[in-house]
Design an enzyme around this catalytic site. Structure first.
Site, PDB file in Angstrom:
ATOM      1  N   TRP A 327       0.833  -1.206   0.000  1.00 35.00           N
ATOM      2  CA  TRP A 327       0.000   0.000   0.000  1.00 35.00           C
ATOM      3  C   TRP A 327       0.865   1.252   0.000  1.00 35.00           C
ATOM      4  O   TRP A 327       0.544   2.247  -0.655  1.00 35.00           O
ATOM      5  CB  TRP A 327      -0.903   0.000   1.239  1.00 35.00           C
ATOM      6  CG  TRP A 327      -1.794   1.204   1.359  1.00 35.00           C
ATOM      7  CD1 TRP A 327      -3.057   1.342   0.866  1.00 35.00           C
ATOM      8  CD2 TRP A 327      -1.499   2.455   1.997  1.00 35.00           C
ATOM      9  NE1 TRP A 327      -3.567   2.587   1.163  1.00 35.00           N
ATOM     10  CE2 TRP A 327      -2.623   3.291   1.862  1.00 35.00           C
ATOM     11  CE3 TRP A 327      -0.383   2.949   2.680  1.00 35.00           C
ATOM     12  CZ2 TRP A 327      -2.674   4.584   2.376  1.00 35.00           C
ATOM     13  CZ3 TRP A 327      -0.434   4.239   3.198  1.00 35.00           C
ATOM     14  CH2 TRP A 327      -1.567   5.041   3.041  1.00 35.00           C
ATOM     15  N   HIS A 328       1.974   1.209   0.725  1.00 42.57           N
ATOM     16  CA  HIS A 328       2.822   2.393   0.846  1.00 42.57           C
ATOM     17  C   HIS A 328       3.591   2.704  -0.435  1.00 42.57           C
ATOM     18  O   HIS A 328       3.951   3.860  -0.664  1.00 42.57           O
ATOM     19  CB  HIS A 328       3.808   2.222   2.006  1.00 42.57           C
ATOM     20  CG  HIS A 328       3.209   2.521   3.342  1.00 42.57           C
ATOM     21  ND1 HIS A 328       2.518   1.580   4.073  1.00 42.57           N
ATOM     22  CD2 HIS A 328       3.174   3.655   4.085  1.00 42.57           C
ATOM     23  CE1 HIS A 328       2.100   2.112   5.203  1.00 42.57           C
ATOM     24  NE2 HIS A 328       2.474   3.377   5.241  1.00 42.57           N
ATOM     25  N   GLY A 329       3.870   1.723  -1.246  1.00 46.54           N
ATOM     26  CA  GLY A 329       4.609   2.029  -2.464  1.00 46.54           C
ATOM     27  C   GLY A 329       4.795   0.823  -3.358  1.00 46.54           C
ATOM     28  O   GLY A 329       4.814  -0.321  -2.898  1.00 46.54           O
ATOM     29  N   PHE A 483       1.597   8.306  -1.678  1.00 42.91           N
ATOM     30  CA  PHE A 483       0.927   7.048  -1.431  1.00 42.91           C
ATOM     31  C   PHE A 483      -0.578   7.153  -1.673  1.00 42.91           C
ATOM     32  O   PHE A 483      -1.274   6.177  -1.646  1.00 42.91           O
ATOM     33  CB  PHE A 483       1.182   6.578   0.006  1.00 42.91           C
ATOM     34  CG  PHE A 483       2.651   6.527   0.347  1.00 42.91           C
ATOM     35  CD1 PHE A 483       3.556   5.968  -0.517  1.00 42.91           C
ATOM     36  CD2 PHE A 483       3.118   7.077   1.530  1.00 42.91           C
ATOM     37  CE1 PHE A 483       4.904   5.934  -0.219  1.00 42.91           C
ATOM     38  CE2 PHE A 483       4.465   7.038   1.845  1.00 42.91           C
ATOM     39  CZ  PHE A 483       5.355   6.475   0.970  1.00 42.91           C
TER      40      PHE A 483
END
Length: 483
Positions: A327-329, A483
């Protein structure tokens, strides 16, 4: 539009004036228009994407609720199908914008291992700001309606405001319908107490961002881009990055909470003194709370949570953290960062009894060291760079180079570094009071107005003097915007 930009200093007062001067029936419409103007400050065409995610979840929720109330014997099956289709569509959009190129690169690497000639085209895709945040907020609402936790909202404009509410639109906190959507059903009059509370909150957020995070950014960028940086310098820059990302992200949500408070609304607290945690499990209860609780309610518990034994519980933790990393990257380093955080939480669980007799005074700094280690992978541009940086850290920790030629090594001189360290100490002091359940803001608000005015004036002066501005000031974007 950035919170730390001149345009926001014009936008926000106008938004407040319109909201409080307009009749009750027009207040939310005014806020909705302002929220879209705020979002369109980055890329106007992506407002259509925001509107599409809003419309599909809004109408899907109405259909789900209508089927629930019908006498259809297959209503559960139909609602599951609608939920699955709607969520899949939103996540497909998220995949296209955020993960398509990453996925194609992985396929190319896999093909190379199998000696298959596969060279995919790299697509020129601009990532819409905050897409992961408003997508998760809309999906969370739809799941809540499906579960029967809330009724489907019938006012499209109110729901659209819930998804696009400008203070928390692009970097959270990820709000739940039970909190924000219910508040949007009310109208609020101007309240001077809310103005004071919200303004002081925003000031502290600006301190975290402009004084601490942006000054930290200079050091971190300088060292991480220097191929000749020594291990001790990289270790120091990683230590500074732990405060950069905290003050950057916490600074944004603090400004968002303050802005919403002036309007009369309460947003979810997203951080609760995370660097005073004595374990990684505790850290993730205190860091990015809105995302952690989202994953807990919509992924961890549906997977079985802790109800199916210790092995299954820890497996579920690993799955959640791997998804959190993704999800973050879109990068292997983010996935490994998620894996590392999951593994450390599993280690916490397995050693829980053994750690009972270890003083919290020891566990807190040990936890912080491992947090810093994990941040190295988060900050690196690739997994290859992360491994190379880590190798240099453990290969050369000679302290002599730490204070060698400060301006050349870190991009700022000794005085600026001293200001940064003093600011970090101030921030940690505020967090320590919060950790002890003492609110300095509540204490200040209980004092006479003269003392309040003096404190606010000094805070403004401190930010103006010690904030990172420069002759041709260009406000730095918040890290979590990507993000």
């Amino acid at each position: 539009m950035l919170f730390n930009s001149y345009s926001f200093l014009i936008f926000f007062p106008i938004t407040l004036l319109l909201y409080f001067l307009l009749p009750s029936k027009l207040k939310n419409l005014s806020l909705l228009a302002d929220s879209y103007i705020f979002y369109m400050g980055w890329n106007a065409k992506y407002a259509l994407l925001l509107l599409f995610c809003t419309a599909i979840t809004f109408f899907s929720s109405l259909i789900i609720e209508k089927i629930k109330k019908s006498g259809d014997g297959k209503k559960q099956v139909k609602n599951r199908a609608i939920l699955a289709v709607c969520i899949s569509l939103i996540f497909c959009i998220l995949f296209y914008f955020k993960y398509l190129n990453f996925f194609m690169e992985l396929l190319a690497q896999f093909a190379a291992v199998l000696h298959i000639d596969f060279h995919p085209q790299k697509y020129s895709i601009v990532l819409p700001v905050g897409i992961s945040f408003f997508s998760f907020q809309a999906v969370g609402y739809l799941i809540d309606v499906y579960r029967g936790d809330i009724y489907a909202e019938r006012n499209f404009f109110r729901y659209a405001l819930f998804v696009s509410f400008f203070p928390q639109l692009v970097a959270g906190p990820i709000e739940r319908s039970k909190n924000l959507l219910k508040q949007l059903g009310k109208t609020y009059r101007f309240d001077f107490a809310n103005l004071k509370n919200g303004f002081i909150t925003m000031l502290y957020g600006y301190f975290l961002k402009i004084v601490v995070a942006d000054r930290s950014c200079i050091i971190v960028d300088h060292v991480y881009s220097n191929g000749n940086a020594t291990g001790i310098q990289i270790a120091f820059a990683t230590f500074i990055f732990s405060f950069q990302i905290y003050c950057d992200f916490c600074g944004y949500t603090t400004i968002a909470i303050g802005a919403a408070k002036i309007l009369g609304m309460n947003l979810t607290q997203n951080f609760n003194t995370p660097y005073f945690s004595a374990s990684f499990q505790e850290f993730w209860r205190r860091w990015h709370i809105s995302l952690s609780s989202w994953f807990k309610d919509y992924l961890y518990i549906p997977l079985g949570g802790s109800r199916k034994g210790r092995f299954r519980k820890n497996l579920n933790v690993m799955i959640v953290m791997l998804v959190s990393g993704l999800w973050h990257g879109a990068g292997v380093q983010y996935i490994f960062w998620g894996f590392l955080n999951g593994a450390l939480q599993v280690f916490d669980d397995l050693t829980k009894n053994a750690r009972k007799n270890i003083s919290r005074f020891i566990q807190v700094p040990v936890t912080f060291v491992f947090v810093c280690l994990s941040w190295l992978f988060f900050r690196a541009k690739s997994m290859t760079e992360a491994i190379e940086l880590l190798g240099r850290v453990f290969g050369n920790l000679a302290p002599a180079s730490l204070f060698h030629d400060l301006s050349k090594t870190y991009g700022i001189g000794g005085v600026q570094i001293a200001v940064l360290m003093a600011s970090i100490a101030l921030m940690m002091t505020v967090d320590w009071f919060r950790y002890r359940n003492v609110s300095l803001k509540a204490w200040l608000l209980s004092k006479p107005w003269i003392l309040q005015s003096l404190a606010v004036s000094m805070a403004l002066l401190f930010i103006l003097v010690f904030g990172v501005w420069g002759g041709d000031y260009n406000p730095a974007a918040f890290i979590y915007f990507q993000f």
